[in-house]
Design a protein around this motif. Structure first.
Motif, PDB file in Angstrom:
ATOM      1  N   HIS A 432     -58.918  44.740  30.201  1.00 16.13           N
ATOM      2  CA  HIS A 432     -58.614  46.161  30.420  1.00 16.13           C
ATOM      3  C   HIS A 432     -58.400  46.897  29.108  1.00 16.13           C
ATOM      4  N   LEU A 433     -57.672  46.264  28.175  1.00 18.43           N
ATOM      5  CA  LEU A 433     -57.373  46.919  26.903  1.00 18.43           C
ATOM      6  C   LEU A 433     -58.502  46.776  25.889  1.00 18.43           C
ATOM      7  N   GLY A 434     -59.432  45.858  26.173  1.00 23.75           N
ATOM      8  CA  GLY A 434     -60.563  45.681  25.258  1.00 23.75           C
ATOM      9  C   GLY A 434     -60.186  45.042  23.931  1.00 23.75           C
ATOM     10  N   ILE A 435     -59.263  44.071  23.962  1.00 25.00           N
ATOM     11  CA  ILE A 435     -58.837  43.396  22.733  1.00 25.00           C
ATOM     12  C   ILE A 435     -58.894  41.891  22.936  1.00 25.00           C
ATOM     13  N   PRO A 436     -59.114  41.117  21.844  1.00 23.88           N
ATOM     14  CA  PRO A 436     -59.131  39.659  21.953  1.00 23.88           C
ATOM     15  C   PRO A 436     -57.754  39.124  22.329  1.00 23.88           C
ATOM     16  N   ARG A 437     -57.747  37.924  22.900  1.00 27.49           N
ATOM     17  CA  ARG A 437     -56.500  37.317  23.346  1.00 27.49           C
ATOM     18  C   ARG A 437     -55.512  37.129  22.192  1.00 27.49           C
ATOM     19  N   LYS A 438     -56.008  36.692  21.020  1.00 30.59           N
ATOM     20  CA  LYS A 438     -55.104  36.469  19.884  1.00 30.59           C
ATOM     21  C   LYS A 438     -54.448  37.778  19.448  1.00 30.59           C
ATOM     22  N   THR A 439     -55.240  38.852  19.387  1.00 31.50           N
ATOM     23  CA  THR A 439     -54.692  40.167  19.032  1.00 31.50           C
ATOM     24  C   THR A 439     -53.645  40.593  20.053  1.00 31.50           C
ATOM     25  N   PHE A 440     -53.928  40.319  21.325  1.00 34.05           N
ATOM     26  CA  PHE A 440     -52.992  40.688  22.387  1.00 34.05           C
ATOM     27  C   PHE A 440     -51.650  39.976  22.201  1.00 34.05           C
ATOM     28  N   TYR A 441     -51.701  38.683  21.945  1.00 39.08           N
ATOM     29  CA  TYR A 441     -50.448  37.940  21.762  1.00 39.08           C
ATOM     30  C   TYR A 441     -49.707  38.394  20.512  1.00 39.08           C
ATOM     31  N   ASP A 442     -50.451  38.761  19.472  1.00 42.74           N
ATOM     32  CA  ASP A 442     -49.789  39.296  18.270  1.00 42.74           C
ATOM     33  C   ASP A 442     -49.036  40.581  18.596  1.00 42.74           C
ATOM     34  N   LYS A 443     -49.647  41.411  19.432  1.00 46.93           N
ATOM     35  CA  LYS A 443     -49.005  42.682  19.792  1.00 46.93           C
ATOM     36  C   LYS A 443     -47.805  42.453  20.722  1.00 46.93           C
ATOM     37  N   LEU A 444     -47.910  41.457  21.604  1.00 42.25           N
ATOM     38  CA  LEU A 444     -46.753  41.120  22.429  1.00 42.25           C
ATOM     39  C   LEU A 444     -45.561  40.743  21.566  1.00 42.25           C
ATOM     40  N   LYS A 445     -45.822  39.909  20.556  1.00 41.18           N
ATOM     41  CA  LYS A 445     -44.745  39.477  19.657  1.00 41.18           C
ATOM     42  C   LYS A 445     -44.186  40.666  18.881  1.00 41.18           C
ATOM     43  N   LYS A 446     -45.079  41.527  18.411  1.00 40.91           N
ATOM     44  CA  LYS A 446     -44.666  42.694  17.630  1.00 40.91           C
ATOM     45  C   LYS A 446     -43.737  43.603  18.435  1.00 40.91           C
ATOM     46  N   HIS A 447     -44.057  43.803  19.720  1.00 42.44           N
ATOM     47  CA  HIS A 447     -43.300  44.752  20.535  1.00 42.44           C
ATOM     48  C   HIS A 447     -42.204  44.086  21.359  1.00 42.44           C
ATOM     49  N   GLY A 448     -42.049  42.776  21.242  1.00 37.11           N
ATOM     50  CA  GLY A 448     -41.004  42.093  21.999  1.00 37.11           C
ATOM     51  C   GLY A 448     -41.269  42.047  23.491  1.00 37.11           C
ATOM     52  N   LEU A 449     -42.547  42.018  23.887  1.00 39.56           N
ATOM     53  CA  LEU A 449     -42.919  41.960  25.293  1.00 39.56           C
ATOM     54  C   LEU A 449     -43.255  40.533  25.699  1.00 39.56           C
ATOM     55  N   HIS A 450     -43.102  40.231  26.993  1.00 45.56           N
ATOM     56  CA  HIS A 450     -43.397  38.901  27.519  1.00 45.56           C
ATOM     57  C   HIS A 450     -44.168  39.055  28.825  1.00 45.56           C
ATOM     58  N   ALA A 451     -45.351  38.469  28.890  1.00 45.69           N
ATOM     59  CA  ALA A 451     -46.190  38.612  30.082  1.00 45.69           C
ATOM     60  C   ALA A 451     -45.483  38.090  31.325  1.00 45.69           C
ATOM     61  N   ASP A 452     -44.670  37.040  31.182  1.00 38.56           N
ATOM     62  CA  ASP A 452     -43.984  36.461  32.348  1.00 38.56           C
ATOM     63  C   ASP A 452     -43.047  37.462  33.019  1.00 38.56           C
ATOM     64  N   ASP A 453     -42.537  38.417  32.255  1.00 34.58           N
ATOM     65  CA  ASP A 453     -41.609  39.411  32.817  1.00 34.58           C
ATOM     66  C   ASP A 453     -42.295  40.326  33.829  1.00 34.58           C
ATOM     67  N   TYR A 454     -43.633  40.349  33.810  1.00 34.61           N
ATOM     68  CA  TYR A 454     -44.369  41.279  34.670  1.00 34.61           C
ATOM     69  C   TYR A 454     -45.008  40.566  35.859  1.00 34.61           C
ATOM     70  N   ARG A 455     -44.756  39.263  35.986  1.00 37.25           N
ATOM     71  CA  ARG A 455     -45.341  38.526  37.087  1.00 37.25           C
ATOM     72  C   ARG A 455     -44.377  38.558  38.266  1.00 37.25           C
ATOM     73  N   HIS A 456     -44.874  39.071  39.417  1.00 37.37           N
ATOM     74  CA  HIS A 456     -44.053  39.097  40.622  1.00 37.37           C
ATOM     75  C   HIS A 456     -43.867  37.682  41.128  1.00 37.37           C
ATOM     76  N   SER A 457     -42.794  37.460  41.858  1.00 37.33           N
ATOM     77  CA  SER A 457     -42.516  36.121  42.376  1.00 37.33           C
ATOM     78  C   SER A 457     -43.612  35.634  43.319  1.00 37.33           C
ATOM     79  N   SER A 458     -44.329  36.570  43.928  1.00 38.38           N
ATOM     80  CA  SER A 458     -45.402  36.191  44.854  1.00 38.38           C
ATOM     81  C   SER A 458     -46.704  35.859  44.142  1.00 38.38           C
ATOM     82  N   GLU A 459     -46.751  36.119  42.835  1.00 40.15           N
ATOM     83  CA  GLU A 459     -47.985  35.892  42.086  1.00 40.15           C
ATOM     84  C   GLU A 459     -48.071  34.443  41.699  1.00 40.15           C
ATOM     85  N   PRO A 460     -49.279  33.836  41.635  1.00 45.11           N
ATOM     86  CA  PRO A 460     -49.421  32.445  41.238  1.00 45.11           C
ATOM     87  C   PRO A 460     -49.099  32.263  39.776  1.00 45.11           C
TER      88      PRO A 460
END
Length: 460
Positions: A432-460
Motif C-alpha cells: 500500500h505504501l509502495g516501500i520495501p520491507r526493510k525500509t518499512f521496518y526502519d521507519k517503524l523503529k524510527k517512529h516507535g511503532l509496532h505492527a503487532d499493536d494493530y492486529r485484532h485478536s481475531s486476526e491470524p
C-alpha cells in the motif's frame, strides 16, 4: 485508499467476448478482474466486504442482472453495482438505477467508459469500507480505553491507564488542562468506570452560574430561605448522593463559597440554605481547572487550604498539539459522529487534508477539531473538501512545528493509518505504501511503532 492493483472488479456476463474484452481493459488499467459467466457462480465466489465493484449484464440465462442486484444489496447495501443494458434500453436502465444500481453501461461501450464508471464506483466503495473500518476501530478503542478516549499515542494510553486506576479508588480528583482538552469527558469516563456508575453524575460549570445562585445550585435551599425561594430545592451535591459531582472551572468559584466547599469535602455532609440539618453525603468530587491553582492561591485568588484538599490526585490532560499523531483518527471519528447525526456519509480526508490538520496548532484543542469536523461534513462540499480553506481564519499558529517535524509527523500518521487499515499485515502495508520491507521496518523503529499493536485478536 488501496492502490488500483490491489482492487478487484467482478465482471459477470454470459458472452465470452465481452468478458475477455472487459478483462483486458481492466488489467491494463491496473485492476484485478474476476470473470464469471453466470450470476450464480459470482455469488458463490463473492467474499464478505468485497473491496471492489460488480459489473454485470442484465439479460443472462438463469439469474438475471436485476435479481442479482437485489440479492447483492440484501447482503451489502453499499456495494456499487454497475449494470450493462442493451442498446436503446433506457427504461431498463432507469429501473436499474431506481433499484439501487450505482450506474449503468449501454452496449456497445468503449473501454474508457468502463474505466470511468469503475473508478468512480471504486472510490465510493473504498469510502464506505473506510467508514466501516473506522467505526470498528473506534468501537474496539472504546472497549479498551473507555467510551470517550480516542487515540493511539503514548500520552493518551497513559491517560487511559490513569483513568482506569483512579476510577477504582475512592479519592477526589483535580483535572488540569487547557480549554477544549476534554476535562468533562474525562470526568465522565472516571465516573462510568467506577463503582458509582449506577448513581448520578452531576456537572456544574462554576464560571457559568451567577454568583448569587451558585450556592443554592450546589447545596440546595429550604422554602423561604431567601426572597424568591418559594419551594424547597435539592442541590447538586445532595442529588448526586452515591455518585459523582463534577465542578468545572473551579477557579471561578467565589472565595466565600470555597470555604463551604472545603467543609463539604472534609466532613462529607451538606446543609441546605435556611436549614440546620446536616445531610450525610457519599460522593466523589471531580474538579477541573485551566489555570494554575497553586499560583492562584499564592496570589490570593483561590483558597490555599482548598487547593491542597483538592490536590490529592491531580490528572493533567494533554493538549492536542502534544499528540498530533492522533489528529487524523480523531478528526474522522468526529466526522463519522456528525455524519450519523445528520444522516450523511462521512467523507474521508486526503493526504493534503491530513497535512493541513497536522500543521495547525489547535489552540482550541479537541473542541476546535470537533467543530472543524462537523463543518467539514456539513459544509465541505461547498469548499471542495479543502481543509486548508475551512481552517482559514483560525488563530495564527505561533508554535507551528518545523518542516522536518511536520514531515515526520505526517509520515508516522500515514504509516499508522495503513497499519490500522490492514490490521498490521506487513506485506499489505508495504504494498500500500509502495516501500520495501526493510525500509518499512526502519521507519517503524524510527517512529516507535509496532505492527503487532494493530492486529485484532481475531486476526491470524
Amino acid at each position: 485508499m488501496h492502490e488500483p492493483s490491489t482492487l478487484p472488479v467482478m465482471v459477470i456476463d454470459d458472452e465470452p467476448h465481452l468478458r475477455i474484452t472487459a478483462s483486458q481493459t481492466l488489467e491494463l488499467a491496473g485492476y484485478t478482474p474476476h470473470c464469471f459467466e453466470s450470476a450464480e457462480a459470482a455469488l458463490a465466489a463473492l467474499p464478505a466486504n468485497f473491496p471492489g465493484v460488480i459489473v454485470s449484464d442484465i439479460r443472462m440465462p438463469g439469474m438475471d442482472g436485476m435479481t442479482l442486484l437485489h440479492e447483492l444489496h440484501r447482503r451489502d447495501s453499499t456495494l456499487p453495482i454497475i449494470l450493462i443494458t442493451g442498446h436503446g434500453d433506457i427504461s431498463t436502465a432507469v429501473e436499474a438505477m431506481r433499484a439501487g444500481a450505482w450506474d449503468f453501461l449501454e452496449k456497445p461501450f468503449a473501454g474508457d467508459e468502463l474505466l470511468d464508471v469503475v473508478r468512480r464506483g471504486i472510490e465510493k466503495r473504498q469510502l464506505s469500507l473506510e467508514n466501516n473500518r473506522l467505526k470498528a476501530e473506534l468501537e474496539a478503542q472504546q472497549a479498551a480505553l473507555g467510551p470517550r478516549l480516542v487515540g493511539r499515542t503514548a500520552v493518551i494510553s497513559r491517560l487511559a491507564a490513569m483513568i482506569q486506576r483512579i476510577s477504582q479508588v475512592e479519592a477526589d480528583v483535580l483535572l488540569f488542562g487547557e480549554t477544549g482538552t476534554g476535562k468533562d469527558l474525562v470526568a465522565r469516563a472516571i465516573h462510568e468506570r467506577s463503582a458509582r456508575r449506577n448513581y448520578p453524575f452531576m456537572a456544574i460549570n462554576c464560571g457559568a452560574v451567577p454568583e448569587n445562585t451558585i450556592e443554592s445550585e450546589l447545596f440546595g435551599h429550604e422554602k423561604g430561605a431567601f426572597t424568591g425561594a418559594v419551594e424547597r430545592r435539592i442541590g447538586k451535591f445532595e442529588h448526586a448522593n452515591g455518585g459523582t459531582v463534577f465542578l468545572d472551572e473551579i477557579e471561578s468559584m467565589p472565595l466565600a463559597l470555597q470555604v463551604k466547599l472545603l467543609r463539604v469535602l472534609q466532613e462529607r455532609h451538606v446543609e441546605r440554605l435556611g436549614a440546620n440539618e446536616a445531610i450525610p453525603l457519599d460522593i466523589r468530587v471531580i474538579a477541573a481547572t485551566k489555570t494554575d491553582l497553586k499560583a492562584a492561591a499564592e496570589a490570593g485568588d483561590f483558597r490555599e487550604d482548598l487547593y491542597y484538599r483538592l490536590n490529592v490526585v491531580t490528572l493533567p490532560l494533554p493538549a492536542l498539539r502534544e499528540r498530533r499523531e492522533d489528529i487524523p483518527l480523531l478528526f474522522q471519528h468526529f466526522a463519522v459522529v456528525a455524519a450519523n447525526r445528520s444522516g450523511l456519509e462521512a467523507p474521508t480526508i486526503d493526504s493534503q487534508g491530513i497535512a493541513s490538520l497536522l500543521a495547525h496548532d489547535w489552540p482550541g484543542n479537541v473542541r476546535e477539531l470537533r467543530n472543524l469536523a462537523e463543518r467539514y461534513v456539513l459544509l465541505g462540499a461547498a469548499f471542495d473538501y479543502r481543509l486548508d480553506t475551512l481552517l482559514e481564519g483560525a488563530q495564527a499558529d505561533t508554535q507551528e512545528p518545523t518542516l522536518p517535524r511536520q514531515v515526520e509527523l505526517f509520515e508516522k500518521s500515514l504509516i499508522s493509518q495503513s497499519l490500522s487499515r490492514h490490521h498490521g499485515r506487513v506485506t499489505e502495508v508495504c504494498q500500500h505504501l509502495g516501500i520495501p520491507r526493510k525500509t518499512f521496518y526502519d521507519k517503524l523503529k524510527k517512529h516507535g511503532l509496532h505492527a503487532d499493536d494493530y492486529r485484532h485478536s481475531s486476526e491470524p
